[in-house]
Design an enzyme around this catalytic site. Structure first.
Site, PDB file in Angstrom:
ATOM      1  N   ARG A 166       0.809  -1.216   0.000  1.00  8.14           N
ATOM      2  CA  ARG A 166       0.000   0.000   0.000  1.00  8.14           C
ATOM      3  C   ARG A 166       0.847   1.274   0.000  1.00  8.14           C
ATOM      4  NH1 ARG A 166      -5.363  -1.607   3.602  1.00  8.14           N
ATOM      5  NH2 ARG A 166      -5.832  -3.494   2.396  1.00  8.14           N
TER       6      ARG A 166
ATOM      7  N   ASP B 201     -14.388   8.572  11.168  1.00  9.43           N
ATOM      8  CA  ASP B 201     -13.356   7.608  10.774  1.00  9.43           C
ATOM      9  C   ASP B 201     -12.035   8.354  10.643  1.00  9.43           C
ATOM     10  OD1 ASP B 201     -13.545   4.554   9.566  1.00  9.43           O
ATOM     11  OD2 ASP B 201     -11.794   5.656   8.829  1.00  9.43           O
TER      12      ASP B 201
END
Length: 280
Positions: free
Chosen positions: A48, A154
Site C-alpha cells: 500500500r 473515521d
C-alpha cells in the site's frame, strides 16, 4: 510490460523495505493512529505504501520517511494512514446488531426529551451509519418528532468523504432489504444513492479515536465494530473507558464479531453476541 521496461524506470522497480524503515513506519503509524502493526502486516504495508512512493515519485522508503517526518509531513501522514487502513464494511453487516437496536434499544428510550444520539465510530465508507439511519426510519414512525442525530467518524478522510457522498455500487446495495432499498435509495446510473431523509440524519467527521473528541455526548448507543482489533490491550482499555464516559446510563455498545471486552473493561454488561450495556 517487459522486464526491460520495468528495470529502466526505478519508480516501477522493486524497492526494498528494510527492517529499520519498517520499524520507523510502525512507530509513526502507532503514534498517529494507535494502530499496532505486527510483522505479519509487512507485506500489506509494503504494497500500500509502495503506491504512495510512486505517487510522490520517490525511489526509496527512506526518502518517503523523510517526507513523513519532515516539517510539512502532516498531510502525507494522513494519506499514509488512509492507505494502510483496512475498510471492511457493508450494509446490514452483523444484522443482529440492528435487530437489537430496533427491538431493545429504541423502544426503551426515555420519551421525555425525545432526544436520540448514536455514534458510528470507525464508520469506514458509510454503510454502517446509513444502515443505522434506515433502522431508525423503519422502527420509529414518529422519528420526525425527535431530535435524532447519527455521528459518523473515521480516521480515513477518503472514507469519510465517500460516506458523505452516499453513493455506492449497485452490488453493494444489494444487501439492503428490498423494501428499504425502494424506500430510502435511488438509482444513479451504475450506482445507488442514499436518500435525503437518510443523509439528513447523519453528520460525517474525520476523527482519530486516540485524540481529543470534539463532541460532548451523551450517546444512547455507540457502534465501534472491527476497530479495536488494531489496538493493543492498554489502548483498548482507555478507549472503552472513554466510550463508557460518552454513553448515557444504560447506553449500548456494539463491537465487532471478533472483539470482546472480557478482561479489558468492567464498565459494561455483556448481553451476548458482541452487544454490551453500560453499567457505570
Amino acid at each position: 510490460m517487459t522486464q526491460a521496461a520495468t528495470l529502466a524506470d526505478p519508480l516501477l522497480a522493486e524497492v526494498p523495505l528494510t527492517e529499520q524503515d519498517f520499524a520507523r513506519i510502525v512507530a509513526l503509524v502507532r503514534s498517529h493512529s494507535g494502530i499496532a502493526l505486527s510483522d505479519s502486516k509487512r507485506d500489506l504495508v509494503y504494497g500500500r505504501l509502495r503506491r504512495r512512493l510512486r505517487a510522490l515519485r520517490l525511489d526509496s522508503f527512506a526518502a518517503y520517511l523523510e517526507v513523513l517526518e519532515g516539517p510539512e509531513g502532516a498531510e502525507e501522514r494522513v494519506r499514509m494512514i488512509n492507505a494502510i487502513t483496512t475498510n471492511l464494511t457493508g450494509f446490514f453487516r452483523e444484522a443482529h446488531h440492528f435487530e437489537h437496536l430496533a427491538q431493545a434499544v429504541l423502544p426503551n428510550l426515555p420519551r421525555g426529551q425525545r432526544r436520540l444520539r448514536i455514534w458510528s465510530a470507525g464508520c469506514s465508507s458509510g454503510e454502517e451509519p446509513y444502515t443505522i439511519a434506515m433502522t431508525l426510519r423503519s422502527a420509529m414512525p414518529d422519528l420526525a418528532g425527535w431530535d435524532a442525530r447519527i455521528l459518523a467518524t473515521d480516521i480515513d478522510t477518503d472514507m469519510v468523504a465517500h460516506g458523505e457522498a452516499g453513493r455506492y455500487a449497485a452490488d453493494r446495495a444489494a444487501a439492503i432489504p428490498p423494501q428499504l432499498r425502494r424506500t430510502h435509495t435511488q438509482a444513479a446510473g451504475a450506482e445507488v444513492e442514499m436518500g435525503p431523509e437518510l443523509k439528513s440524519l447523519i453528520s460525517f467527521l474525520p476523527l482519530n479515536l486516540l485524540e481529543a473528541w470534539p463532541m460532548r455526548g451523551p450517546f444512547d448507543a455507540i457502534f465501534c465494530r472491527n476497530v479495536v482489533i488494531y489496538f493493543d490491550k492498554p489502548t483498548q482499555r482507555t478507549l472503552f473507558d472513554r466510550f463508557a464516559d460518552m454513553l448515557c446510563p444504560g447506553g449500548h455498545l456494539f463491537v465487532g464479531h471478533s472483539e470482546t471486552l472480557f478482561r479489558v473493561s468492567e464498565r459494561f454488561q455483556h448481553l451476548g453476541r458482541t452487544i454490551y450495556r453500560k453499567l457505570r
